[in-house]
Design a protein around this motif. Structure first.
Motif, short mmCIF file in Angstrom:
data_model
loop_
_atom_site.label_atom_id
_atom_site.label_comp_id
_atom_site.label_asym_id
_atom_site.label_seq_id
_atom_site.Cartn_x
_atom_site.Cartn_y
_atom_site.Cartn_z
N ASP A 42 0.82 -1.34 -0.35
CA ASP A 42 0.10 0.06 0.14
C ASP A 42 0.69 1.35 0.28
O ASP A 42 1.89 1.23 1.21
CB ASP A 42 -0.84 -0.23 1.18
N THR A 357 -7.78 3.46 -2.10
CA THR A 357 -6.15 3.50 -2.02
C THR A 357 -5.66 3.35 -2.92
O THR A 357 -6.35 3.08 -4.33
CB THR A 357 -6.06 2.58 -1.08
N TRP A 359 -2.47 0.83 -4.64
CA TRP A 359 -0.98 -0.77 -4.56
C TRP A 359 -0.15 -0.04 -5.70
O TRP A 359 -0.27 0.38 -7.43
CB TRP A 359 -1.71 -1.58 -4.45
#
Length: 362
Positions: A42, A357, A359
């Motif tokens: 992440d 989010t 990655w």
């Protein structure tokens, strides 16, 4: 909010594929392979508000990434967002007012990036946006067309699929001018497009019926030809990942009443091979069909002859296929990657997720 019907916008539009959870016989007995080096991690990015999704991502080089989507999704104050990575780090970049979602992002280089974004009703407002290295501005698309998908070929041409009245179109923009490349006499839509050169372009979309031909078209520089797709049921082409003329991946959903999950298909320049994704209960390497609901995930070529896949019916795993075998990797969080892309000429993969989010795999 009513974005265009596309692989990425499908979940935001509120539609869902609903089917009973079915298990079938194994579709193959491939052995488990060793995973590629590097782990998925992440990456800290500016936080997004409320329910957020990153639906489009592009990485033209190792130092720049553009990830677009929406925040406060489904709320009156929902708005489009664009996160940008430079050598200085991640920042939010201002978008034109009135847009609520970025559905797709494509980049040739860091100062030449294109995106598709929609207002609260995509039928009333869908903008083609361009980043020149300093700001995002709206650019006119083909006149009278509602754009659905975009792609930039290796010569800098911008390809776009769209709907114009009762017709489906493919257009190309060069030197600031649009030219129609293909017109089909039905508005079913081509929601996926990928291009290598100006003479090697693929476009696919949603079938007119469950048993009709799969809408997959190829342009060889002289003419468009419908490519036969040998299956009992028509397929919805969700995403096309172009690597080379003899190395093209298709992420597709069979339009069967049993609601099977998406499948992976490969074109080697002369024929297709089909590969079912492993289900959550399968041992590594075994492949079994399973039903799926909701958003449909994403794929990205790995630069080594294989492909990564993220599927919503198995968010606890990211899947890698090397052309023969499946391996399973653990994502940083058990959610679906809504968009994935590879940095050209590297093995670096970036992904934007269903929770806003980002990655990275290196």
């Amino acid at each position: 909010m009513n974005p265009p019907l596309s692989r990425r916008a499908f979940g935001l539009g509120g539609a869902a594929l609903v089917g009973a959870a079915l298990a079938g016989s194994p579709g193959g007995g491939a052995h488990a392979a060793e995973p590629p080096s590097g782990e998925w991690v992440d990456v800290p990015v500016p936080p997004l508000a409320g329910r957020s999704h990153l639906l489009g991502i592009a990485a033209p080089d190792p130092w720049h990434v553009f990830a677009g989507g929406t925040e406060n999704a489904y709320q009156p104050d929902s708005r489009a967002v664009m996160l940008q990575r430079t050598p200085r780090g991640w920042t939010r970049v201002a978008m034109p007012e009135g847009l609520v979602v970025v559905n797709d992002v494509r980049a040739r280089h860091a100062a030449d990036v294109w995106a598709l974004a929609a207002g609260r009703n995509a039928q009333e407002r869908t903008d083609l946006l361009h980043w020149n290295g300093h700001r995002w501005t709206a650019v006119a698309g083909p006149e009278g067309e509602l754009l659905q998908a975009i792609e930039v070929d290796r010569t800098g041409g911008l390809w776009a699929t769209g709907i114009s009245g009762d017709a489906t179109t493919v257009s190309v923009r060069r030197h600031g001018q649009w030219k129609n490349a293909l017109t089909l006499p039905q508005p079913s839509g081509l929601n996926a497009i990928a291009a290598g050169s100006a003479s090697d372009v693929w476009a696919g979309g949603y079938g007119e019926s469950q048993i009709g031909p799969t809408p997959l078209w190829h342009f060889d520089g002289a003419a468009w030809k419908r490519t036969p797709w040998g299956s009992e049921w028509a397929h919805w082409i969700l995403q096309i990942e172009y690597v080379a003329p003899d190395d093209v991946w298709f992420y597709a959903l069979e339009q069967s009443p049993l609601f099977p999950p998406p499948t992976l298909h490969h074109w080697d320049g002369s024929a297709f091979t089909a590969h079912r994704l492993p289900s959550p209960s399968d041992p590594a390497g075994e492949v079994r069909p399973k039903s799926v609901m909701g958003f449909l995930g994403s794929i990205a070529a790995d630069g080594r002859g294989g492909v990564w896949a993220s599927s919503p019916y198995d968010p606890a795993r990211l899947l890698h296929f090397d052309g023969t075998s499946w391996i399973q990797a653990t994502p940083p969080l058990g959610v679906t990657a809504y968009s994935m892309t590879r940095v050209p000429h590297t093995g670096i993969i970036w992904a934007g997720t269903q929770v806003g989010t980002v990655w990275r795999k290196s």
